[in-house]
Design an enzyme around this catalytic site. Structure first.
Site, PDB file in Angstrom:
ATOM      1  N   GLU A 139     -17.249 -12.262  31.301  1.00 28.21           N
ATOM      2  CA  GLU A 139     -16.171 -11.147  31.713  1.00 28.21           C
ATOM      3  C   GLU A 139     -15.991 -10.280  30.716  1.00 28.21           C
ATOM      4  O   GLU A 139     -15.758 -10.409  29.510  1.00 28.21           O
ATOM      5  CB  GLU A 139     -14.783 -12.346  31.894  1.00 28.21           C
ATOM      6  CG  GLU A 139     -13.592 -11.535  32.501  1.00 28.21           C
ATOM      7  CD  GLU A 139     -14.124 -10.527  33.842  1.00 28.21           C
ATOM      8  OE1 GLU A 139     -14.295 -11.228  34.715  1.00 28.21           O
ATOM      9  OE2 GLU A 139     -13.921  -9.347  33.574  1.00 28.21           O
ATOM     10  N   PHE A 140     -15.657  -8.970  31.091  1.00 25.50           N
ATOM     11  CA  PHE A 140     -15.167  -7.899  30.209  1.00 25.50           C
ATOM     12  C   PHE A 140     -13.868  -7.310  30.296  1.00 25.50           C
ATOM     13  O   PHE A 140     -13.815  -6.125  29.796  1.00 25.50           O
ATOM     14  CB  PHE A 140     -16.404  -6.742  30.288  1.00 25.50           C
ATOM     15  CG  PHE A 140     -17.642  -7.342  29.778  1.00 25.50           C
ATOM     16  CD1 PHE A 140     -18.279  -7.481  28.680  1.00 25.50           C
ATOM     17  CD2 PHE A 140     -18.750  -7.749  30.932  1.00 25.50           C
ATOM     18  CE1 PHE A 140     -19.537  -7.775  28.302  1.00 25.50           C
ATOM     19  CE2 PHE A 140     -20.034  -8.200  30.670  1.00 25.50           C
ATOM     20  CZ  PHE A 140     -20.528  -8.357  29.578  1.00 25.50           C
ATOM     21  N   LEU A 141     -13.278  -7.929  31.353  1.00 25.80           N
ATOM     22  CA  LEU A 141     -11.903  -7.258  31.429  1.00 25.80           C
ATOM     23  C   LEU A 141     -10.936  -7.095  30.215  1.00 25.80           C
ATOM     24  O   LEU A 141     -11.232  -7.758  29.324  1.00 25.80           O
ATOM     25  CB  LEU A 141     -11.238  -7.932  32.463  1.00 25.80           C
ATOM     26  CG  LEU A 141     -10.571  -9.483  32.314  1.00 25.80           C
ATOM     27  CD1 LEU A 141      -9.456  -9.554  31.282  1.00 25.80           C
ATOM     28  CD2 LEU A 141     -10.500 -10.050  33.602  1.00 25.80           C
ATOM     29  N   GLU A 143      -7.082  -7.143  28.974  1.00 23.93           N
ATOM     30  CA  GLU A 143      -5.670  -7.493  29.293  1.00 23.93           C
ATOM     31  C   GLU A 143      -4.976  -6.393  29.086  1.00 23.93           C
ATOM     32  O   GLU A 143      -5.142  -5.185  28.454  1.00 23.93           O
ATOM     33  CB  GLU A 143      -4.866  -8.586  28.312  1.00 23.93           C
ATOM     34  CG  GLU A 143      -5.556 -10.054  28.398  1.00 23.93           C
ATOM     35  CD  GLU A 143      -5.125 -10.827  27.406  1.00 23.93           C
ATOM     36  OE1 GLU A 143      -3.937 -10.629  27.097  1.00 23.93           O
ATOM     37  OE2 GLU A 143      -5.976 -11.897  27.237  1.00 23.93           O
ATOM     38  N   LYS A 192     -22.239 -10.598  25.711  1.00 27.59           N
ATOM     39  CA  LYS A 192     -20.806 -10.611  25.567  1.00 27.59           C
ATOM     40  C   LYS A 192     -20.457 -10.810  24.316  1.00 27.59           C
ATOM     41  O   LYS A 192     -19.429  -9.710  23.655  1.00 27.59           O
ATOM     42  CB  LYS A 192     -20.309 -11.901  26.219  1.00 27.59           C
ATOM     43  CG  LYS A 192     -18.698 -12.216  26.203  1.00 27.59           C
ATOM     44  CD  LYS A 192     -18.025 -11.378  26.852  1.00 27.59           C
ATOM     45  CE  LYS A 192     -16.548 -11.137  26.338  1.00 27.59           C
ATOM     46  NZ  LYS A 192     -15.557  -9.969  26.807  1.00 27.59           N
ATOM     47  N   ASN A 196     -18.371  -7.429  22.036  1.00 27.48           N
ATOM     48  CA  ASN A 196     -17.319  -7.763  21.471  1.00 27.48           C
ATOM     49  C   ASN A 196     -17.160  -7.252  19.915  1.00 27.48           C
ATOM     50  O   ASN A 196     -16.519  -6.694  19.265  1.00 27.48           O
ATOM     51  CB  ASN A 196     -16.569  -9.037  21.716  1.00 27.48           C
ATOM     52  CG  ASN A 196     -15.871  -9.020  22.729  1.00 27.48           C
ATOM     53  OD1 ASN A 196     -15.614  -8.316  23.541  1.00 27.48           O
ATOM     54  ND2 ASN A 196     -15.164 -10.245  23.029  1.00 27.48           N
ATOM     55  N   LEU A 239     -11.953   3.985  19.091  1.00 23.95           N
ATOM     56  CA  LEU A 239     -11.750   4.755  17.597  1.00 23.95           C
ATOM     57  C   LEU A 239     -10.553   5.274  17.282  1.00 23.95           C
ATOM     58  O   LEU A 239     -10.055   6.192  16.531  1.00 23.95           O
ATOM     59  CB  LEU A 239     -12.670   6.192  17.825  1.00 23.95           C
ATOM     60  CG  LEU A 239     -14.017   6.127  17.546  1.00 23.95           C
ATOM     61  CD1 LEU A 239     -14.617   7.688  17.453  1.00 23.95           C
ATOM     62  CD2 LEU A 239     -14.488   5.578  16.158  1.00 23.95           C
ATOM     63  N   GLY A 246      -6.434  -7.838  17.412  1.00 25.82           N
ATOM     64  CA  GLY A 246      -6.010  -9.251  17.465  1.00 25.82           C
ATOM     65  C   GLY A 246      -6.238  -9.740  19.025  1.00 25.82           C
ATOM     66  O   GLY A 246      -7.371  -9.275  19.669  1.00 25.82           O
ATOM     67  N   CYS A 249      -9.651 -12.610  22.078  1.00 27.36           N
ATOM     68  CA  CYS A 249     -11.173 -12.537  22.038  1.00 27.36           C
ATOM     69  C   CYS A 249     -11.587 -12.176  20.837  1.00 27.36           C
ATOM     70  O   CYS A 249     -12.511 -12.895  20.335  1.00 27.36           O
ATOM     71  CB  CYS A 249     -11.489 -11.382  23.244  1.00 27.36           C
ATOM     72  SG  CYS A 249     -10.972 -12.062  24.991  1.00 27.36           S
TER      73      CYS A 249
HETATM   74  P1  NAD Z   1      -6.360 -18.832  28.745  1.00 24.80           P
HETATM   75  O1  NAD Z   1      -6.221 -19.553  27.687  1.00 24.80           O
HETATM   76  O2  NAD Z   1      -5.378 -17.783  29.245  1.00 24.80           O
HETATM   77  O3  NAD Z   1      -6.657 -19.551  30.130  1.00 24.80           O
HETATM   78  C1  NAD Z   1      -7.286 -20.781  29.899  1.00 24.80           C
HETATM   79  C2  NAD Z   1      -6.904 -21.802  30.974  1.00 24.80           C
HETATM   80  O4  NAD Z   1      -7.685 -23.083  31.067  1.00 24.80           O
HETATM   81  C3  NAD Z   1      -5.585 -22.517  30.570  1.00 24.80           C
HETATM   82  O5  NAD Z   1      -4.520 -22.369  31.602  1.00 24.80           O
HETATM   83  C4  NAD Z   1      -5.914 -24.006  30.525  1.00 24.80           C
HETATM   84  O6  NAD Z   1      -4.848 -24.916  30.922  1.00 24.80           O
HETATM   85  C5  NAD Z   1      -7.052 -23.929  31.422  1.00 24.80           C
HETATM   86  N1  NAD Z   1      -7.638 -25.159  31.069  1.00 24.80           N
HETATM   87  C6  NAD Z   1      -8.461 -25.783  29.710  1.00 24.80           C
HETATM   88  N2  NAD Z   1      -9.234 -26.561  29.925  1.00 24.80           N
HETATM   89  C7  NAD Z   1      -9.213 -26.913  31.249  1.00 24.80           C
HETATM   90  C8  NAD Z   1      -9.955 -27.754  32.092  1.00 24.80           C
HETATM   91  N3  NAD Z   1     -10.682 -28.972  31.683  1.00 24.80           N
HETATM   92  N4  NAD Z   1      -9.643 -27.926  33.557  1.00 24.80           N
HETATM   93  C9  NAD Z   1      -9.079 -26.922  33.959  1.00 24.80           C
HETATM   94  N5  NAD Z   1      -8.449 -25.817  33.339  1.00 24.80           N
HETATM   95  C10 NAD Z   1      -8.445 -25.932  32.147  1.00 24.80           C
HETATM   96  O7  NAD Z   1      -7.977 -17.831  28.543  1.00 24.80           O
HETATM   97  P2  NAD Z   1      -8.214 -16.722  28.826  1.00 24.80           P
HETATM   98  O8  NAD Z   1      -7.728 -15.550  28.071  1.00 24.80           O
HETATM   99  O9  NAD Z   1      -8.207 -16.523  30.697  1.00 24.80           O
HETATM  100  O10 NAD Z   1      -9.811 -16.888  28.728  1.00 24.80           O
HETATM  101  C11 NAD Z   1     -10.653 -17.609  29.414  1.00 24.80           C
HETATM  102  C12 NAD Z   1     -12.248 -17.319  28.843  1.00 24.80           C
HETATM  103  O11 NAD Z   1     -12.483 -15.924  29.427  1.00 24.80           O
HETATM  104  C13 NAD Z   1     -12.376 -17.365  27.450  1.00 24.80           C
HETATM  105  O12 NAD Z   1     -13.698 -17.794  27.245  1.00 24.80           O
HETATM  106  C14 NAD Z   1     -12.155 -16.165  26.939  1.00 24.80           C
HETATM  107  O13 NAD Z   1     -12.977 -15.854  25.788  1.00 24.80           O
HETATM  108  C15 NAD Z   1     -12.810 -15.426  28.151  1.00 24.80           C
HETATM  109  N6  NAD Z   1     -12.238 -13.810  28.015  1.00 24.80           N
HETATM  110  C16 NAD Z   1     -10.836 -13.486  28.029  1.00 24.80           C
HETATM  111  C17 NAD Z   1     -10.509 -12.464  28.183  1.00 24.80           C
HETATM  112  C18 NAD Z   1      -9.058 -12.045  28.135  1.00 24.80           C
HETATM  113  O14 NAD Z   1      -8.883 -10.626  27.884  1.00 24.80           O
HETATM  114  N7  NAD Z   1      -8.203 -12.868  27.890  1.00 24.80           N
HETATM  115  C19 NAD Z   1     -11.526 -11.226  28.609  1.00 24.80           C
HETATM  116  C20 NAD Z   1     -12.833 -11.602  28.738  1.00 24.80           C
HETATM  117  C21 NAD Z   1     -13.372 -12.978  28.512  1.00 24.80           C
END
Ligand code: NAD
Length: 411
Positions: A139-141, A143, A192, A196, A239, A246, A249
């Site tokens: 995923e590349f979204l 927040e 990925k 990053n 840039l 922070g 990710c």
């Molecule tokens: P997050 O911490 O917001 O959410 C993760 C969720 O997973 C939590 O609600 C947690 O309760 C749940 N969880 C944990 N273990 C579980 C299990 N065994 N079964 C079911 N649910 C479970 O995480 P996020 O920010 O959405 O990131 C998720 C992944 O995506 C990470 O690997 C992150 O690196 C990646 N990612 C995040 C972003 C971002 O901007 N947040 C962008 C790209 C990629």
């Protein structure tokens, strides 16, 4: 299709809403029962622009549960659980636990899609554990613009062992019209981290240029960024000099890939340097304040912004929180304001935050902090995100990242 989403955080919830909006039936599973209860009653646990509306619009195609058994008949199961780092190493227990739970309930031909950011080789392990075909689809979204990024990504990366499995994932994301990059799972996982790392490196690069510009008369890093960013080989994105990166990710992903690379005997020196530069940013903000204000002990300082970036309530690895900690170590009394996020510090309105304090540090690039030069009159101000117009500030009481100090500025 009937689609399962495991892990309902920023990525999982946005993916759920976007895929439901495409007409799929979505079953979202999370181990956090409070989160699931809230979602089932229409309460969205996170702030992400447009997400409330998209969840509400598609509520009839969205089901949230803690019960993995509800996934037994899904066609595709996306894993989007957290993958933090612990002591600098990726912590994969959530992915492994989700995989084991899935293996118990999924029908034989359900396809598993790895959306979580995981090190090369992890999808292979999940394939072994579950006995199901696994496709890596990182995923590349971002927040703050997550829905837009999800619907309209720059590219979709699909790493599969078999063409058929990759085709299924390609059919899901076809509606985006984005270029599709088909790879091996290991390549997709690596893309990925490389993405990053590169973005983090770009920000650390301009931040080091900012440090230097602060020591050069008539030099503003924003102009340097503009001047180099128009070069198509460099591009203007990522840039913007500031207090550093922070969030959930960059910090964990740069650390995870660095540790992984070192374990393979090929240290990533540019990534390591980027981390080091970034780690110095919060202290730098406080030092800039001390340069104009003197010792901070017993004095009140307002921090504007605690979220790790604008348009989110996420404070994970927020530089603002690190600035707050350092201010406290210096003996300052700290108050803070953020339009959406909460922190373990006295939070007050923006006006009160500024009025009560002698010093102000802008730590998050919220639009709310643009055009507030008048409100800051008489205060010692550090613009950590370059939101203020220096020409409207009292330069004896003002520092901005990447802008020559008043004593040498304009000489
Ligand atoms: P997050 O911490 O917001 O959410 C993760 C969720 O997973 C939590 O609600 C947690 O309760 C749940 N969880 C944990 N273990 C579980 C299990 N065994 N079964 C079911 N649910 C479970 O995480 P996020 O920010 O959405 O990131 C998720 C992944 O995506 C990470 O690997 C992150 O690196 C990646 N990612 C995040 C972003 C971002 O901007 N947040 C962008 C790209 C990629």
């Amino acid at each position: 299709m009937k689609i399962g989403i495991i892990g309902l955080g920023y990525v999982g919830l946005v993916t759920s809403a976007v895929l439901a909006d495409q007409g799929h039936l979505v079953v979202g599973v999370d181990v956090d029962s409070k989160r699931v209860e809230g979602l089932s009653c229409g309460r969205n646990p996170i702030y992400e622009p447009g997400l409330d509306e998209l969840l509400a619009k598609n509520k009839d195609r969205l089901q949230f549960t803690t019960d993995y058994a509800k996934l037994s008949d899904v066609d595709v199961a996306f894993i989007s659980v957290s993958t933090p780092t612990v002591n600098g190493e990726i912590y994969l227990e959530y992915v492994m636990s989700a995989s084991k739970s899935l293996a118990k309930v999924l029908s034989k031909d359900t396809l598993i899609v790895m959306k979580s950011t995981v090190l090369p080789g992890t999808s292979r392990k999940v394939r072994e554990i579950t006995g199901r075909e696994v496709v890596s689809n990182p995923e590349f979204l971002k927040e703050g613009s997550a829905i837009k990024d999800s619907i309209n990504p720059d590219r979709v990366v699909i790493g599969s062992y078999t063409k058929e499995a990759g085709d299924v994932v390609e059919s899901i994301w076809k509606f985006t019209g984005a270029p599709i990059v088909r790879t091996t799972p290991e390549e997709a996982e690596m893309i990925k981290y490389a993405a990053n790392s590169f973005l983090a490196m770009k920000v650390s690069f301009i931040n080091e240029m900012a440090n230097l510009c602060e020591r050069i008369p008539n030099c503003d890093v924003n102009k340097i960024a503009e001047g180099i960013g128009l070069d198509k080989r460099i591009s203007p994105h990522f840039l913007k000099a500031g207090l550093g990166w922070g969030g959930s990710c960059f910090p964990k992903d740069t650390l995870a890939i660095s540790t992984f690379a070192r374990s393979l005997g090929t240290p990533l020196r540019t990534v390591d340097a980027s981390i080091q530069v970034n780690n110095e940013r919060p202290k730098r903000a406080v030092n800039l304040l001390k340069e104009i204000m003197g010792q901070l002990k017993g004095r009140k300082v307002c921090v504007l912004g605690v979220a790790f970036k604008a348009d989110t309530d996420d404070t994970r690895e927020s530089v603002a929180l690190k600035v707050i900690d350092i201010l406290k170590e210096e003996g300052a009394q700290v108050v803070a304001y953020d339009p959406k996020a909460k922190a373990n510090v006295t939070m007050v309105s923006m006006e009160q935050c500024i009025d009560e304090s002698e010093g102000v540090i802008i730590a998050t690039e919220w639009n709310h902090f643009k055009g507030i030069e008048d409100k800051l009159r008489g205060k010692y101000v550090v613009d950590g995100r370059r939101l203020l117009d220096p020409s409207k500030m009292d330069l004896t009481k003002f520092r901005a990242i990447g802008l020559g100090t008043p004593s040498i500025q304009g000489e």
